[in-house]
Design an enzyme around this catalytic site. Structure first.
Site, PDB file in Angstrom:
ATOM      1  N   ASP A 140       3.117  71.749  70.630  1.00  0.00           N
ATOM      2  CA  ASP A 140       3.872  72.406  71.696  1.00  0.00           C
ATOM      3  C   ASP A 140       2.940  73.005  72.735  1.00  0.00           C
ATOM      4  O   ASP A 140       3.254  74.010  73.365  1.00  0.00           O
ATOM      5  CB  ASP A 140       4.761  73.493  71.072  1.00  0.00           C
ATOM      6  CG  ASP A 140       5.757  74.069  72.074  1.00  0.00           C
ATOM      7  OD1 ASP A 140       6.192  75.227  71.876  1.00  0.00           O
ATOM      8  OD2 ASP A 140       6.087  73.366  73.051  1.00  0.00           O
ATOM      9  N   ASP A 168       7.490  69.079  70.638  1.00  0.00           N
ATOM     10  CA  ASP A 168       8.467  69.680  71.536  1.00  0.00           C
ATOM     11  C   ASP A 168       8.345  69.051  72.927  1.00  0.00           C
ATOM     12  O   ASP A 168       7.310  68.468  73.277  1.00  0.00           O
ATOM     13  CB  ASP A 168       8.233  71.199  71.639  1.00  0.00           C
ATOM     14  CG  ASP A 168       9.350  71.906  72.403  1.00  0.00           C
ATOM     15  OD1 ASP A 168       9.076  72.946  73.010  1.00  0.00           O
ATOM     16  OD2 ASP A 168      10.499  71.407  72.401  1.00  0.00           O
TER      17      ASP A 168
END
Ligand code: 77G
Ligand code: MG
Length: 214
Positions: A140, A168
């Site tokens: 992420d 993500d």
């Protein structure tokens, strides 16, 4: 501006949370992001997808790339078995300082080991820290680093058959070279979980789960 988000969030947290309660901290951050200003935390909607993947994987050694304020670190740590090792790597020292206090206030110090530095420099150090491989990696951080860092993880021998990579933002802001790489690589079996950008019902985003089959 988003510039000082982490400092304003910390001020709010100091005034409102119940110490020693990770779930209360998570809820407090989500509430702030819905009602005051949104931050780049994975959020509650995509966070539930992450929770389910962590619970399904039941990992004992976990890596997160991109701590930011510690929100996803708390979500992950909350679902780990007792004797697990969880490392989170953050590049920005100001963000890391906020994350450290948020993790401490939530009472999760002993579950989360934060390292500060660029991922490309930190990943080669894990073998020397007694990590044989990661069962789960949550990616992420810098979107342009998803692909090179997953390649580096494999090169360092830190992925094992069954290791799960959770990424993500594969739609927004997007990481097109990563998606292309992982979906066309026979060593990975990927699944896309369509969702929405954190705190923005009207913006599409997604999580990609990729199982390393080696
Ligand atoms: N360990 C390491 N190594 C290298 N770089 C490292 C690092 N650790 C940190 N960084 C440096 C990147 C930190 C930020 C990464 N995250 C993002 O950039 C991000 C942006 C949005 C977004 C939302 C609304 C918008 F309008 C625009 C963008 C949403 C997200 O969920 C995001 O994760
Ligand atoms: Mg993100």
């Amino acid at each position: 501006t988003a510039e000082g988000f982490h400092l304003r969030l910390l001020e709010h947290v100091r005034k409102t949370v119940k110490p020693g309660d990770a779930s209360n901290m998570i809820a407090t951050i989500d509430n702030y992001c819905y009602t005051v200003e949104s931050g780049m935390n994975v959020g509650d909607v995509k966070g539930k997808i992450l929770d389910d993947i962590v619970l399904e994987t039941n990992p004992t050694t976990v890596l997160e790339l991109g701590t930011f304020c510690g929100y996803s670190a708390l979500r992950i740590a909350r679902n780990l078995p007792e004797n697990s090792r969880f490392f989170t790597v953050e590049f920005n020292p100001e963000h890391a300082a906020v994350a450290k206090e948020i993790i401490h206030t939530a009472g999760m110090d002993d579950k989360i080991q934060m390292l500060i530095g660029p991922s490309q420099e930190m990943i080669p150090q894990f073998k020397g820290m007694g990590v044989s491989h990661f069962d789960l990696v949550f990616v992420d951080h810098e979107k342009d680093l998803y692909k090179p860092d997953v390649i580096l993880l494999e090169k360092e021998g830190l992925l094992k058959k069954g290791s799960v990579i959770v990424a993500d933002n594969v739609v927004y802001p997007g990481s097109p070279d990563y998606i292309d790489y992982v979906r066309n690589n026979p060593k990975f079996k990927s699944t896309n979980y369509m969702s929405e950008l954190e705190y923005h019902k009207d913006v599409v985003d997604a999580i990609e789960k990729s199982i390393y089959i080696g």
